[in-house]
Design a protein around this motif. Structure first.
Motif, PDB file in Angstrom:
ATOM      1  N   LEU A 130       0.923  -1.352  -0.159  1.00 37.21           N
ATOM      2  CA  LEU A 130      -0.115   0.030  -0.047  1.00 37.21           C
ATOM      3  C   LEU A 130       0.679   0.949  -0.156  1.00 37.21           C
ATOM      4  O   LEU A 130       0.563   2.309  -0.720  1.00 37.21           O
ATOM      5  CB  LEU A 130      -0.858  -0.019   1.250  1.00 37.21           C
ATOM      6  CG  LEU A 130      -2.139  -1.211   1.243  1.00 37.21           C
ATOM      7  CD1 LEU A 130      -2.758  -0.550   2.394  1.00 37.21           C
ATOM      8  CD2 LEU A 130      -2.750  -1.222  -0.139  1.00 37.21           C
ATOM      9  N   ALA A 131       2.107   1.013   0.429  1.00 34.05           N
ATOM     10  CA  ALA A 131       3.163   2.096   0.507  1.00 34.05           C
ATOM     11  C   ALA A 131       4.291   2.212  -0.284  1.00 34.05           C
ATOM     12  O   ALA A 131       5.354   2.579  -0.015  1.00 34.05           O
ATOM     13  CB  ALA A 131       3.807   2.428   2.013  1.00 34.05           C
ATOM     14  N   GLY A 132       3.786   0.578  -0.894  1.00 30.94           N
ATOM     15  CA  GLY A 132       5.164   0.924  -2.201  1.00 30.94           C
ATOM     16  C   GLY A 132       5.415   1.602  -3.219  1.00 30.94           C
ATOM     17  O   GLY A 132       4.467   3.108  -3.021  1.00 30.94           O
ATOM     18  N   TYR A 133       5.911   2.544  -3.818  1.00 26.18           N
ATOM     19  CA  TYR A 133       6.116   3.703  -4.666  1.00 26.18           C
ATOM     20  C   TYR A 133       5.481   3.637  -5.867  1.00 26.18           C
ATOM     21  O   TYR A 133       5.333   5.137  -6.137  1.00 26.18           O
ATOM     22  CB  TYR A 133       7.512   3.643  -5.169  1.00 26.18           C
ATOM     23  CG  TYR A 133       8.318   3.459  -6.267  1.00 26.18           C
ATOM     24  CD1 TYR A 133       7.843   3.253  -7.583  1.00 26.18           C
ATOM     25  CD2 TYR A 133       9.048   2.225  -6.485  1.00 26.18           C
ATOM     26  CE1 TYR A 133       8.568   3.391  -8.633  1.00 26.18           C
ATOM     27  CE2 TYR A 133      10.156   1.957  -7.479  1.00 26.18           C
ATOM     28  CZ  TYR A 133       9.551   2.370  -8.734  1.00 26.18           C
ATOM     29  OH  TYR A 133      10.398   2.241  -9.366  1.00 26.18           O
ATOM     30  N   GLY A 134       5.216   2.549  -6.532  1.00 24.41           N
ATOM     31  CA  GLY A 134       3.658   3.179  -7.334  1.00 24.41           C
ATOM     32  C   GLY A 134       3.898   1.803  -8.678  1.00 24.41           C
ATOM     33  O   GLY A 134       4.223   1.210  -8.249  1.00 24.41           O
ATOM     34  N   GLY A 135       3.230   2.580  -9.904  1.00 23.14           N
ATOM     35  CA  GLY A 135       3.580   2.225 -10.753  1.00 23.14           C
ATOM     36  C   GLY A 135       2.644   2.628 -11.987  1.00 23.14           C
ATOM     37  O   GLY A 135       2.252   4.357 -11.981  1.00 23.14           O
ATOM     38  N   HIS A 136       2.057   1.605 -12.940  1.00 22.56           N
ATOM     39  CA  HIS A 136       1.702   2.089 -14.199  1.00 22.56           C
ATOM     40  C   HIS A 136      -0.142   0.805 -14.354  1.00 22.56           C
ATOM     41  O   HIS A 136      -0.035  -0.347 -13.755  1.00 22.56           O
ATOM     42  CB  HIS A 136       2.203   2.596 -15.145  1.00 22.56           C
ATOM     43  CG  HIS A 136       2.907   3.395 -15.607  1.00 22.56           C
ATOM     44  ND1 HIS A 136       4.040   4.625 -14.934  1.00 22.56           N
ATOM     45  CD2 HIS A 136       1.571   4.921 -16.105  1.00 22.56           C
ATOM     46  CE1 HIS A 136       4.110   5.492 -15.091  1.00 22.56           C
ATOM     47  NE2 HIS A 136       3.100   5.772 -16.311  1.00 22.56           N
ATOM     48  N   MET A 137      -1.086   1.165 -14.961  1.00 26.59           N
ATOM     49  CA  MET A 137      -1.719   0.724 -15.364  1.00 26.59           C
ATOM     50  C   MET A 137      -1.896   0.813 -17.108  1.00 26.59           C
ATOM     51  O   MET A 137      -2.251   2.478 -17.101  1.00 26.59           O
ATOM     52  CB  MET A 137      -3.020   0.095 -14.527  1.00 26.59           C
ATOM     53  CG  MET A 137      -4.030   1.114 -14.381  1.00 26.59           C
ATOM     54  SD  MET A 137      -4.963   0.420 -13.356  1.00 26.59           S
ATOM     55  CE  MET A 137      -4.396   1.265 -11.382  1.00 26.59           C
ATOM     56  N   THR A 138      -2.400   0.013 -17.257  1.00 27.68           N
ATOM     57  CA  THR A 138      -3.097   0.158 -19.059  1.00 27.68           C
ATOM     58  C   THR A 138      -4.118  -0.430 -19.038  1.00 27.68           C
ATOM     59  O   THR A 138      -4.673  -2.153 -18.575  1.00 27.68           O
ATOM     60  CB  THR A 138      -2.297   0.095 -20.160  1.00 27.68           C
ATOM     61  OG1 THR A 138      -0.873   0.635 -20.083  1.00 27.68           O
ATOM     62  CG2 THR A 138      -2.645  -0.157 -21.286  1.00 27.68           C
ATOM     63  N   THR A 171       0.692   3.935  -4.966  1.00 31.53           N
ATOM     64  CA  THR A 171      -0.379   2.493  -5.551  1.00 31.53           C
ATOM     65  C   THR A 171      -1.738   2.712  -5.142  1.00 31.53           C
ATOM     66  O   THR A 171      -2.199   2.842  -5.998  1.00 31.53           O
ATOM     67  CB  THR A 171       0.658   1.615  -4.536  1.00 31.53           C
ATOM     68  OG1 THR A 171       1.783   0.762  -5.205  1.00 31.53           O
ATOM     69  CG2 THR A 171      -0.205   0.409  -4.578  1.00 31.53           C
ATOM     70  N   LEU A 172      -1.751   3.687  -3.952  1.00 28.82           N
ATOM     71  CA  LEU A 172      -3.360   3.771  -3.272  1.00 28.82           C
ATOM     72  C   LEU A 172      -3.820   4.971  -4.439  1.00 28.82           C
ATOM     73  O   LEU A 172      -4.811   4.757  -4.209  1.00 28.82           O
ATOM     74  CB  LEU A 172      -3.386   4.460  -2.014  1.00 28.82           C
ATOM     75  CG  LEU A 172      -3.216   3.062  -0.896  1.00 28.82           C
ATOM     76  CD1 LEU A 172      -3.407   4.073   0.845  1.00 28.82           C
ATOM     77  CD2 LEU A 172      -4.305   2.195  -0.887  1.00 28.82           C
ATOM     78  N   ALA A 173      -3.121   5.994  -4.149  1.00 24.46           N
ATOM     79  CA  ALA A 173      -3.690   7.171  -5.321  1.00 24.46           C
ATOM     80  C   ALA A 173      -4.558   6.612  -6.582  1.00 24.46           C
ATOM     81  O   ALA A 173      -4.801   6.598  -7.225  1.00 24.46           O
ATOM     82  CB  ALA A 173      -2.522   8.222  -5.564  1.00 24.46           C
TER      83      ALA A 173
END
Length: 547
Positions: A83-91, A143-145
């Motif tokens: 949940l506090a991972g730095y993030g990513g992308h989705m398509t 990630t949560l955003a």
């Protein structure tokens, strides 16, 4: 079968009530494959897949399913994402239209970050590994955003409902997987340095073992807080955000309440490339999709598919890959903050120029003279989902390396990713640190459409091996017209522009020997874990595979 609609489509219908229900067949599991059925499929981490499939069974769409899967995976595979991972992308692609879109939830550097914030030692590395381990390694978590933005715009279920399986697993616990146990063993010295991490992942000072029950009740409370408000807002602007920022300040980190409040996930346009009657759509900068599109441009321009000799085809593939990695490591960064020559890199003229270089070097039977640095990392997860209406999602999310920064916020159970590691620590590079800047990363969730309709979603986990493994899958599926099963089974290789090539054992010996004769240093090494789903518009069949 009833059509599934996105929330936006529902609004366009003027408030008409839409009901969708599916009956799932019995789920069967294979070691290397996901789920095969008509109503829908999810591929990726097994715990997340089960949660996502349950959502599909209850009538949710692919976006709902991937959100539920992601929340569970952030609990059960928190060495790879969180949940506090730095993030990513989705398509995301929509079966009822020709629309394909991306959500960018990459980490952002805090306002106090500076290009020279990490000291470089005599070996050229960051002193004390402060950019990869510890509180300075963490930027603003995204990630949560990203989950919330995707759900608000395209989901049909509430965050409160979708978070329930993750809450139960965090509170009641689950057996430690072999992968998580290996990650704990491998990072135990660093985890011991931080009380929050030591308390979670060590027992009597020793790493948790495979099969032991892991519980994270503090994380369950965080999820419950978000579920009660049916929103992730509290994570970024509220009491929870204050606790997160206070922990950073107390321990010498840089993230503040203002950094959290000002962070936004954003919807962005994917990069696209047409090959025959198929079109590849992939995540743009700061994701890894540009590199994939650049390589495919080169291969298409040189008529790669028509090369008759398999060793020469592999050599051409490798040289196109090396040229693009040279550009990637030298020129790419956050296009919101630095000038990146995107149009030039993806232009036909540049593809023609590089294709000629590849043709010549293949004809001359020698490698191009390119040298790039080597970096190893691992700590990522990909989830792909499809529903009965043909809506598709490929979602990649990450901690960075295993357990990211190795820091867990005490009292909250949140493991912090190390997004700051993805920046070049030296000032003056397009990917150098700057306030609010998003780092270059390797994730490249992609979707393939045929005549505008989505037929396949794919993504990978495995750090810097991700772009090359996704490229290998896509060249097999799109360029060589192989089936999804054949594409997932095809052997993979990894190279970042240098003379070192890591391959899987299954590469044909003749091709390996050919590359070795050209001077490449060939070793057997791990490749990215690729997960994909497909949709057949004629039959409605949904399938999932992973390897």
């Amino acid at each position: 079968m009833s059509k599934m609609y996105t929330r936006r489509e529902v609004l366009k219908l003027g408030g008409t009530a839409i009901a969708a229900s599916v009956m799932l067949p019995e789920i069967s599991w294979g070691r290397e494959t996901g789920i095969v059925n008509h109503p829908g499929a999810v591929s990726g981490d097994p715990d997340g897949v089960r949660a996502g499939m349950k959502v599909l069974a209850e009538g949710g769409n692919a976006i709902d399913a991937v959100v539920a899967a992601a929340l569970v995976t952030c609990v059960t595979a928190n060495n790879k994402c969180g949940l506090a991972g730095y993030g990513g992308h989705m398509t995301i692609a929509f079966g009822g239209s020709n629309k394909v879109t991306c959500i960018d939830y990459n980490s952002a550097a805090p306002a106090a970050a500076r290009a020279d914030m990490f000291q470089i030692n005599e070996t050229g590395k960051v002193k004390d590994n402060l950019n990869s381990t510890g509180w300075l390694a963490a930027g603003v978590p995204g990630t949560l955003a990203g989950i919330q933005l995707a759900l608000e715009r395209y989901g049909t279920r509430s965050l409160s409902k979708l978070a329930a399986p993750a809450i139960e697993l965090a509170r009641n616990g689950f057996p430690v997987s072999a992968s998580m146990a290996r990650a704990i063993r491998g990072t135990a010295p660093a985890l011991r340095r931080f009380p929050g991490s030591a308390g979670l992942f060590l027992k009597n000072g020793e790493p948790l073992k495979e099969g032991e029950i892991f519980r994270n009740p503090d994380l369950a409370k965080v999820l419950e807080t978000l579920a009660e408000s049916n929103s992730a807002d509290a994570f970024y602007d509220g009491e929870l955000a204050r606790k997160i920022a206070d922990a950073f300040q107390k321990n010498g980190g840089l993230v503040t309440t203002r950094d959290l409040a000002e962070y936004r996930a954003r919807e962005v346009e994917p990069l696209s490339l047409k090959w025959g009657n198929l079109t590849i759509h992939t995540a743009p900068l700061t994701a890894g999709g540009l590199t994939i599109v650049q390589i495919l441009n080169i291969l298409q321009e040189m008529g790669w598919k028509k090369l008759r000799s398999e060793p020469e085809r592999t050599h051409a593939f490798l040289e196109a890959l090396r040229l693009s990695w040279r550009d990637r490591l030298a020129l790419l960064g956050d296009p919101e903050q630095v000038e990146v020559p995107i149009k030039h890199l993806l232009s036909r003229d540049y593809a023609h120029e590089l294709a000629n270089q590849v043709r010549k070097t293949v004809k001359d039977k020698k490698p191009l003279s390119i040298h790039t640095p080597e970096v190893i990392d691992d700590g990522t997860m990909n989830l792909s989902a499809v529903d009965s209406a043909g809506n598709m999602v490929a979602m990649t999310l990450t901690q960075g390396g295993a357990f990211g920064s190795k820091v867990t916020i005490e009292g909250l159970g949140l493991v912090l990713g190390h997004g700051m590691w993805r920046f070049d620590p030296k000032p003056g590079h397009p990917n150098s640190v700057a306030p609010g800047k998003r780092p270059l990363h390797n994730m490249c969730p992609s979707i393939v459409t045929r005549k505008g309709k989505p037929v396949l979603a794919v993504g990978g986990a495995g750090g810097r091996t991700i772009p090359n493994s996704i490229l290998g899958f896509l060249t097999n599926y799109v360029a060589l017209e192989k089936s999804m099963d054949e594409a997932i089974a095809a052997p993979r290789l990894h190279n970042e522009g240098n003379m070192s090539v890591e391959i899987e054992n299954s590469w044909p010996k003749a091709e390996v020997d050919y590359l070795a004769l050209l001077g490449y240093k060939i070793t057997v090494g791990p490749q990215a874990y690729v997960s994909a789903v497909s949709f057949n518009p004629k039959t409605g069949e949904c399938r999932g595979v992973a390897r």
